[in-house]
Write an enzyme that holds these catalytic residues in place. Structure first.
Site, PDB file in Angstrom:
ATOM      1  N   GLY A 109      -5.168  -0.951  -8.829  1.00  0.00           N
ATOM      2  CA  GLY A 109      -4.703  -2.000  -9.495  1.00  0.00           C
ATOM      3  C   GLY A 109      -6.500  -3.081  -9.857  1.00  0.00           C
ATOM      4  O   GLY A 109      -6.587  -3.828 -10.969  1.00  0.00           O
ATOM      5  N   GLU A 132      -4.371   4.956  -5.205  1.00  0.00           N
ATOM      6  CA  GLU A 132      -2.672   5.020  -5.129  1.00  0.00           C
ATOM      7  C   GLU A 132      -2.648   6.075  -4.226  1.00  0.00           C
ATOM      8  O   GLU A 132      -1.082   6.609  -3.885  1.00  0.00           O
ATOM      9  CB  GLU A 132      -2.331   4.943  -6.095  1.00  0.00           C
ATOM     10  CG  GLU A 132      -2.765   3.408  -6.771  1.00  0.00           C
ATOM     11  CD  GLU A 132      -4.076   3.112  -7.643  1.00  0.00           C
ATOM     12  OE1 GLU A 132      -5.171   4.277  -7.462  1.00  0.00           O
ATOM     13  OE2 GLU A 132      -4.552   2.768  -8.737  1.00  0.00           O
TER      14      GLU A 132
HETATM   15  N1  DAK Z   1      -1.286  -5.634  -1.785  1.00  0.00           N
HETATM   16  C1  DAK Z   1      -0.976  -6.635  -0.185  1.00  0.00           C
HETATM   17  N2  DAK Z   1      -1.937  -6.656   0.818  1.00  0.00           N
HETATM   18  C2  DAK Z   1      -3.141  -6.250   1.040  1.00  0.00           C
HETATM   19  C3  DAK Z   1      -3.058  -5.091   0.236  1.00  0.00           C
HETATM   20  C4  DAK Z   1      -2.782  -4.567  -0.942  1.00  0.00           C
HETATM   21  N3  DAK Z   1      -3.584  -4.055  -2.202  1.00  0.00           N
HETATM   22  N4  DAK Z   1      -5.242  -4.972   0.603  1.00  0.00           N
HETATM   23  C5  DAK Z   1      -5.113  -5.765   1.616  1.00  0.00           C
HETATM   24  N5  DAK Z   1      -3.867  -6.236   1.943  1.00  0.00           N
HETATM   25  C6  DAK Z   1      -3.943  -6.947   2.735  1.00  0.00           C
HETATM   26  C7  DAK Z   1      -3.564  -6.218   4.240  1.00  0.00           C
HETATM   27  O1  DAK Z   1      -2.269  -6.327   4.164  1.00  0.00           O
HETATM   28  C8  DAK Z   1      -4.111  -7.724   5.349  1.00  0.00           C
HETATM   29  O2  DAK Z   1      -3.066  -7.872   5.442  1.00  0.00           O
HETATM   30  P1  DAK Z   1      -2.659  -8.432   7.072  1.00  0.00           P
HETATM   31  O3  DAK Z   1      -2.006  -7.399   7.262  1.00  0.00           O
HETATM   32  O4  DAK Z   1      -3.655  -9.401   7.629  1.00  0.00           O
HETATM   33  O5  DAK Z   1      -1.369  -9.946   6.482  1.00  0.00           O
HETATM   34  C9  DAK Z   1      -5.244  -8.542   4.846  1.00  0.00           C
HETATM   35  O6  DAK Z   1      -4.928  -7.336   3.540  1.00  0.00           O
HETATM   36  C10 DAK Z   1      -6.490  -7.567   5.192  1.00  0.00           C
HETATM   37  O7  DAK Z   1      -6.504  -5.932   4.979  1.00  0.00           O
HETATM   38  P2  DAK Z   1      -7.122  -4.938   5.877  1.00  0.00           P
HETATM   39  O8  DAK Z   1      -6.926  -5.321   7.563  1.00  0.00           O
HETATM   40  O9  DAK Z   1      -6.345  -3.831   5.656  1.00  0.00           O
HETATM   41  O10 DAK Z   1      -8.565  -5.274   5.802  1.00  0.00           O
HETATM   42  P3  DAK Z   1      -9.791  -4.114   6.115  1.00  0.00           P
HETATM   43  O11 DAK Z   1     -11.249  -4.815   5.776  1.00  0.00           O
HETATM   44  O12 DAK Z   1      -9.642  -3.198   7.672  1.00  0.00           O
HETATM   45  O13 DAK Z   1      -9.311  -3.504   5.151  1.00  0.00           O
HETATM   46  C11 DAK Z   1      -9.196  -2.711   2.552  1.00  0.00           C
HETATM   47  C12 DAK Z   1      -9.537  -3.822   4.055  1.00  0.00           C
HETATM   48  C13 DAK Z   1      -8.968  -2.755   1.161  1.00  0.00           C
HETATM   49  C14 DAK Z   1      -9.336  -0.781   2.881  1.00  0.00           C
HETATM   50  C15 DAK Z   1      -7.630  -1.984   3.096  1.00  0.00           C
HETATM   51  O14 DAK Z   1      -6.854  -2.924   2.820  1.00  0.00           O
HETATM   52  C16 DAK Z   1      -7.074  -1.207   1.769  1.00  0.00           C
HETATM   53  O15 DAK Z   1      -6.893   0.155   1.736  1.00  0.00           O
HETATM   54  N6  DAK Z   1      -6.009  -2.318   1.180  1.00  0.00           N
HETATM   55  C17 DAK Z   1      -5.015  -1.632   0.044  1.00  0.00           C
HETATM   56  C18 DAK Z   1      -5.643  -0.674  -0.614  1.00  0.00           C
HETATM   57  C19 DAK Z   1      -4.502  -0.013  -2.086  1.00  0.00           C
HETATM   58  O16 DAK Z   1      -4.123   1.246  -1.233  1.00  0.00           O
HETATM   59  N7  DAK Z   1      -5.064  -0.261  -2.498  1.00  0.00           N
HETATM   60  C20 DAK Z   1      -4.241   0.587  -3.719  1.00  0.00           C
HETATM   61  C21 DAK Z   1      -2.339  -0.406  -3.959  1.00  0.00           C
HETATM   62  S1  DAK Z   1      -1.974   0.458  -5.080  1.00  0.00           S
HETATM   63  C22 DAK Z   1       0.500  -1.454 -12.188  1.00  0.00           C
HETATM   64  C23 DAK Z   1      -0.514  -2.337 -12.121  1.00  0.00           C
HETATM   65  C24 DAK Z   1      -0.925  -1.942 -11.076  1.00  0.00           C
HETATM   66  C25 DAK Z   1      -0.678  -0.838 -10.283  1.00  0.00           C
HETATM   67  C26 DAK Z   1       0.427  -0.248 -10.720  1.00  0.00           C
HETATM   68  C27 DAK Z   1       1.035  -0.524 -11.570  1.00  0.00           C
HETATM   69  N8  DAK Z   1       1.487  -1.152 -13.921  1.00  0.00           N
HETATM   70  C28 DAK Z   1       0.851  -2.391 -14.510  1.00  0.00           C
HETATM   71  C29 DAK Z   1       2.742  -0.584 -13.909  1.00  0.00           C
HETATM   72  C30 DAK Z   1      -1.562  -1.138  -8.851  1.00  0.00           C
HETATM   73  C31 DAK Z   1      -1.071  -0.139  -8.037  1.00  0.00           C
HETATM   74  C32 DAK Z   1      -2.235  -0.554  -6.459  1.00  0.00           C
HETATM   75  O17 DAK Z   1      -3.046  -0.988  -6.496  1.00  0.00           O
END
Ligand code: DAK
Length: 258
Positions: A109, A132
């Site tokens: 997002g 995602e």
């Molecule tokens: N959501 C919640 N928390 C998150 C997060 C996220 N997307 N990304 C990071 N965090 C949190 C982690 O859980 C961690 O929290 P604590 O464990 O300290 O409580 C903190 O941020 C630091 O993250 P990391 O410890 O993981 O940090 P690193 O440097 O090791 O890694 C990273 C950074 C960016 C590579 C990793 O955090 C990561 O892979 N994050 C997730 C990325 C991801 O999968 N993003 C896609 C999410 S799904 C919609 C609108 C929007 C969407 C869908 C529909 N509609 C309008 C219907 C969008 C969907 C998405 O974006």
């Protein structure tokens, strides 16, 4: 409305909105998106504001929608409440210019939000991705559509199916990002671009935005017809007279947005 999830600064006609959930890498939850919606509404109404910069922190523009908010939800939950649809497209529908200034992660997002802006400026630390697929889902805020229009099918499929990240140089080469700046001077460089947008006639700026955006929605001949109608209409503005007279008089134009 409280704006604890975003920080707003206003200077020289530029409004800078910084996403501000540092503990969650600016993950985009409903409260943050509500605040952003309100900020865009206020920006659109305020004639003293002429360009918005939407940015995050050095480490993250935004690491996506908030996975912790989405994790407990079922199909019936998201379908019935039309999950986070309500406040997600406001940046795309803003009639005034919005520049995305991306440092660090712009994922899921976060990448989709950046693509809703008029153009993306990146720090050399920026990383873009639609990861995602790693969560067992797909892009949900326009990523499959906008990213494909920005970078083409092959690269978009690559990004969406592997979930890999793209660095700033690859993003610029691919057409996702318009310019890359060194991280040390990033926000100063972005501000210069914003000031250059802000000094133009707002009427011409808004109409130009409409034209470019229309190119995504229609055929070439209809798009050119639309452009011609708006182009002709600008000959009714004071700013057209001022802009062309200033050129001939060899002076800087003083636009009045009329
Ligand atoms: N959501 C919640 N928390 C998150 C997060 C996220 N997307 N990304 C990071 N965090 C949190 C982690 O859980 C961690 O929290 P604590 O464990 O300290 O409580 C903190 O941020 C630091 O993250 P990391 O410890 O993981 O940090 P690193 O440097 O090791 O890694 C990273 C950074 C960016 C590579 C990793 O955090 C990561 O892979 N994050 C997730 C990325 C991801 O999968 N993003 C896609 C999410 S799904 C919609 C609108 C929007 C969407 C869908 C529909 N509609 C309008 C219907 C969008 C969907 C998405 O974006």
């Amino acid at each position: 409305m409280s704006d604890k999830n975003i920080i707003i600064e206003k200077d020289e006609g530029i409004i800078t909105v910084s996403l501000n959930r540092p503990d969650a890498l600016n993950a985009l939850n409903d409260a943050l998106m509500d605040e952003l919606l309100q900020a865009v509404d206020n920006y659109e109404k305020d004639d003293s504001l002429r360009c918005m910069i939407l940015t995050g922190s050095e480490k993250a523009f935004a690491a996506g929608a908030d996975i912790k908010q989405m994790q407990p939800k079922s199909y019936m939950d998201v379908y019935k409440e039309d999950f986070i649809t309500r406040n997600w497209e406001r940046v795309a529908s803003c009639r005034k210019p919005i520049i995305a200034a991306v440092s660090g992660y712009a994922l899921g997002g976060g990448c989709e939000l950046a693509m809703m802006c008029d153009f993306i400026l990146a720090s050399d630390t920026a990383k873009f991705g639609q990861p995602e697929i790693n969560l067992g889902v797909s892009p949900g805020a326009g990523g499959s559509q906008r990213l494909t229009r920005f970078i083409g099918k092959s690269k978009s499929m690559d990004m969406c199916l592997t979930g890999r990240m793209m660095d700033a140089n690859e993003a610029e080469r691919s057409g996702l990002v318009s310019q890359v700046f060194p991280s040390e001077s990033f926000l100063d460089d972005v501000k210069k671009v914003a000031l250059s947008v802000a000094e133009k006639s707002m009427v011409a700026t808004m109409m130009t935005k409409e034209m470019v955006n229309r190119s995504y929605e229609t055929t070439l001949s209809e798009g050119i017809r639309f452009e011609r109608r708006l182009f002709h209409s600008m000959f009714a503005t004071e700013d057209k007279k001022e802009g062309m007279s200033a050129f001939i008089d060899k002076r800087k134009a003083e636009f009045k947005d009329k």
